[in-house]
Each structure stands twice: as C-alpha cells, then as structure tokens.
Design an enzyme around this catalytic site. Structure first.
Site: not given
Ligand code: PNW
Length: 512
Positions: A99, A159, A204, A346, A348, A415
């Site tokens: 991707r 993006h 996002e 995505n 995290y 992601e």
């Molecule tokens: C994503 N948060 O962004 C993006 O899609 C990527 O470009 C980035 O590098 C990756 O996550 C890691 O950060 C985020 O603050 C940016 O929760 C900020 C957040 C989450 C995702």
C-alpha cells in the site's frame, strides 16, 4: 475454510491462546500480507521534475519548531529515485500487497487536471524535459514493477499532502476542494485503473480534520476549534463519495476494482465499566472518531445521532442558535450512503474513557464529546510515540464492533504498527512481540468472532518522516540510515520474523 480445520483452530485458540505462535498458524489462504507507506513520508524529491508544492512542503519549510528539529520530507527515504531499493525490501518480506500513496501535486502540480505532470509535458524551465521521469511515469513504473513481481498494489489517492494551491483557496474548508478531488480521482482511475484494483480515496480524514484544521498541529496548521474539523470532515466525506460514484459510474464495469476510505480509530473501553456514564462516554469516543465517517458512508448518509444531539446541546448552552455540526441535504445523504466496497481500518491504540461534562464557554470539538481519554499505566508504550499504548486485544474488540455495527463488511487492516525511538536497534525483539500478539488477536477475530478480515498491512515498510516527530520515531520494518546520503535500508528483526509468517501462510492454503 474446511469446517473441521476451523473447529480445531478455534479450540486451539481458545485453550492455548497464550502459547500460540503465528509462525505455525493458519491464516485464510488468500489473506493479504502487506506493508504501507505514504508519498510525503518516503519519496523526497519535493520539487523534482515539475512537482508542485503540497501543504506539507509549506508547513515544514515554515519552520517554527512544529516538527522535531524542523526536519522536512525534502529528501526522506529518497524513494522517488530509490524505488528499486524499496522493491527489494518488499520482495525480501514476500509481501502479497503493497500500500502506497500518490502525491497529488506530483501528478497535478496545481491540484487541478489543467496540467498533468507527465513525460514530454513540461511547464517548467529545464533543458531536456523528454529525458525526465515525471509524476505519471514514476507511479506507472512502481505499479508495473509490483505487478511484475506478483505484488498487488493498493493505492491511496490522498495521504495528508494536499496541493498548496488548493489550500490557498480554503483547502478542505471549501467545497471546491471536494470537486478538485473528484477530478483528481477520476484522472488516477483513468490512468492507473487498468492495473490498480484496490483504491483508498482518503487516508484518515479524522487526523486531517482534527490535527490539520481544528488543532493546527499538522499541515496546513489551521486552528479553528469547534468548527474547523467539522467543516473539513464534511467536505472530505463529500469528496470521497463523489470519487466512489465516479468510479462506479465510469470505471467499475471495465476495471472491476474496489474503492474505500481508510479510517483510523482507537478502541474505547469505559474507565469504570460499572458506570453508565463512562460506558456512554466510551461509545461517544468511538462515535466522534470512527462513526463520524463510517455511519454516513456505510449506513445512512448521515452523522451518528449522538454526535448530532450532543453538539447541538452544547452549542445551545454556549448561546449559539445553530449547531456547529453541518447538515447534509437529503440529496447528499443519498449520495454518501453506501460508498465503500470494503472497510479499511488503521488501528494503533486503545483508550480508557471517562465521562467529562463540557463546561467550556468556547467551542472545541474535544470538549463537545464530553469524554476524557486516559491510558492504563500498565499498558506498555511504544518507545517512539508517546500516544501509542500497546493494546493488541483492543484491535480484536474494534474489529468485532465494526462487524456488528456495519453489517459484517469485508475488512482490511490498512495500517498497524509500533514505533521505536531513534536510535532504533535492529534487534527489536520486543516490537516483534507486539506484532506477534497482534497477529494472534487477528486470528481470534477471524476464527472465533467470525470477522471477514482479508488482510493486514504493517505501518510501515520503511522508517520514514513521521510527521511532527520527523525522523525520531521509527515505524519501519526496514531501518533507514538517514545520516548516510545513500539512504541504505536494513531489515529489523521484525522484518525477518514477518517474512517467516508470510512464507508459512503462503505454503498453507486452507480455503484457497
Ligand atoms: C497514521 N494519533 O497517522 C498515518 O496514516 C501515518 O501516516 C502515520 O505515520 C502513522 O499513523 C503513525 O503515526 C496517525 O495521534 C497520526 O492518534 C496520529 C495518530 C494516529 C495515526
């Protein structure tokens, strides 16, 4: 999936989950194994060969300590000239899917289809334009070499790197940007759609809206609390829907691809599960993050009811006659509803959520949701990102929530990853443990919860420009030595382990 095999996996996972090893596990036969990147974060060549400026070029060049050490993506991983090196990494991992995103302003320097940056098409002063690789040719080369190597391209149109000329006319605060996006999307479908079958329109929209137009922490750095994010999101939802319809009307029959939007979300747990107020607040946290976009796009063309009522009530108390959340017309609702062919998530991290009364007199989106987020101190935190508490089981719960709320869609995790701080050791044993636990939760989601999960993309293939953290936060499967002008890539241990999981799964086909 053979049912006997499924039953035995189910039993194994339920009883021996803690001993489970993804290297010996059976993912669905056609599972997509991927890694992801984004143009601004890896390409460099910020003004090469006719590329126009994007909001991230402007934001980083302005300095002002908004980015770690005022670093920029001017060079980044150099992927614009070192694509072959990236391809070697992809092959070493054995990825089935890659991707990446297209730089809108590399293809259309002023953001419009008035000028296309293609070989032989020169608007800039340079001696022999015909010898140059320009935007269209660069991406055509990437796509063709992926396909030649049996790797399926998954292409994100946008993006975070909006062309600066569009920002100068209001950016995502303007409906004109939604129209420009639709034209750009059509151009990409027409140009690359014979070879690209999986498309992500916008990456996002939550992050763009909240960090770009509400808090001003990311490009374009607009600070308009209480209104900026709602307005930007409104236009991005319309932009996405218009592009999906364009694909549906003009390209789907011939090209046969799928189009979605990548939505990021935390999982939200109530801080006190016995408190109704906290349970409701946890639901609102999800509503103001994931459902904000997913409800209109996947369900009914409109914002979640709880967002509408909460924001209207807060606005009334603050003395405003109308809500700061915009309304879609009935035609717009019809246009927006059902405009995604799969769910792209995505993920995290996870938060614990407490109810918090909004006592603010000033407009603020984070106050509107009346939910305060905390992390459990027992959760490990990725060394490279203070916001990234490691909670693999949160992903399983979020997947189940999406299954139950959005009519059992096909889901791709577009992601997921864990950062290390710089200097990052190549032996990242602990980080691989996080990946391993995450893959274990994914198997439970597939086999125990029955989620239609079709693929998993690690963020990221390479260490890269991690937005406001610059090069200090390292998400790569491959290390990049940014201090060396050759920008060599070296695998972390996680890359070697991930390759083993992929290789094993490609040998074992249960339902293929
Ligand atoms: C994503 N948060 O962004 C993006 O899609 C990527 O470009 C980035 O590098 C990756 O996550 C890691 O950060 C985020 O603050 C940016 O929760 C900020 C957040 C989450 C995702």
């Amino acid at each position: 999936m053979a049912s006997a095999a499924s039953a035995s996996i189910k039993a194994t996972l339920s009883s021996e989950a803690s001993n489970w090893n993804p290297e010996n596990a059976y993912f669905p036969g056609e599972f997509a194994w991927g890694a992801a990147t984004a143009a601004y974060q890896i390409e460099g060549g910020w003004d090469a060969d006719g590329k126009g400026p994007s909001v991230w070029d402007t934001f980083t060049h302005q300095g002002g300590d908004r980015v770690f050490k005022n670093q920029t993506g001017d060079v980044a991983c150099g992927s614009y000239t070192l694509w072959e090196e990236d391809l070697k990494c992809i092959k070493q991992l054995g990825l089935t899917h890659y991707r990446f995103s297209l730089s809108w302003s590399r293809l259309l320097p002023d953001g419009t289809t008035g000028f296309i940056n293609q070989k032989g098409n020169c608007s800039f002063k340079i001696e022999s334009c015909a010898a140059l690789i320009q935007g269209v040719d660069y991406y055509a080369g990437v796509i063709d070499s992926l396909l030649m190597n049996g790797v399926t391209p998954v292409v994100t149109l946008y993006h975070f790197d909006l062309p600066q000329p569009l920002e100068d006319q209001g950016g995502w605060r303007s409906g004109a940007t939604a129209e420009a996006f639709d034209a750009y999307a059509q151009f990409c479908f027409r140009t690359f759609g014979d070879r690209v079958k999986l498309w992500i329109t916008i990456n996002e929209p939550y992050v763009v809206a909240v960090l770009g137009y509400e808090k001003g922490l990311m490009a374009p750095g607009v600070t308009e609390p209480g209104t900026g994010a709602y307005l930007a999101a409104h236009n991005m939802i319309k932009a996405h829907a218009a592009a999906w319809h364009s694909y549906d009307r003009l390209f789907r029959k011939k090209q046969g691809g799928l189009v979605s939007i990548a939505l990021n979300s935390d999982w939200a747990e109530p801080f006190n599960p016995n408190s109704l107020a906290d349970r409701e607040a946890a639901k609102r946290h999800l509503a103001f993050c994931l459902d904000w976009f997913a409800t209109p796009i996947f369900l009914d063309g409109d914002y979640p009811a709880v967002m509408k009522s909460k924001i209207a009530a807060v606005c009334k108390r603050q003395g405003s006659p109308s809500s700061r959340l915009l309304e879609f017309t009935s035609e717009e609702k019809t246009m927006i509803k059902g405009t995604a062919d799969f769910f792209a998530l995505n993920y995290y991290t996870t938060r614990k959520i407490k109810h918090q009364d909004n006592l603010c007199t000033q407009p603020s989106m984070s106050a509107d949701k009346e939910a305060e987020q905390v992390t459990d101190p027992s959760w490990p935190v990725a060394t490279g990102s203070s916001w990234l508490a490691v909670v693999p089981w949160g992903l399983r719960r979020l997947l189940k929530y999406i299954k139950d709320t959005y009519n059992h869609p096909i889901i791709y995790i577009t992601e997921n990853g864990f950062s290390q701080s710089d200097p990052a050791p190549l032996d990242d044993t602990l980080r691989w443990e996080y990946f391993r636990l995450t893959l274990q939760e994914i198997l439970k989601a597939i086999y125990i919860d029955g989620v239609q999960l079709k693929g998993y993309f690690v963020w990221s293939l390479l260490d890269n420009f991690e937005w406001t953290c610059g090069y200090s936060s390292r998400f790569g499967l491959f290390h990049v030595a940014f201090e060396n002008s050759a920008l060599p890539r070296l695998p972390y241990r996680s890359a070697i382990e991930y390759a083993k999981v992929i290789a094993n799964n490609r040998r074992v086909k249960l339902d293929g």
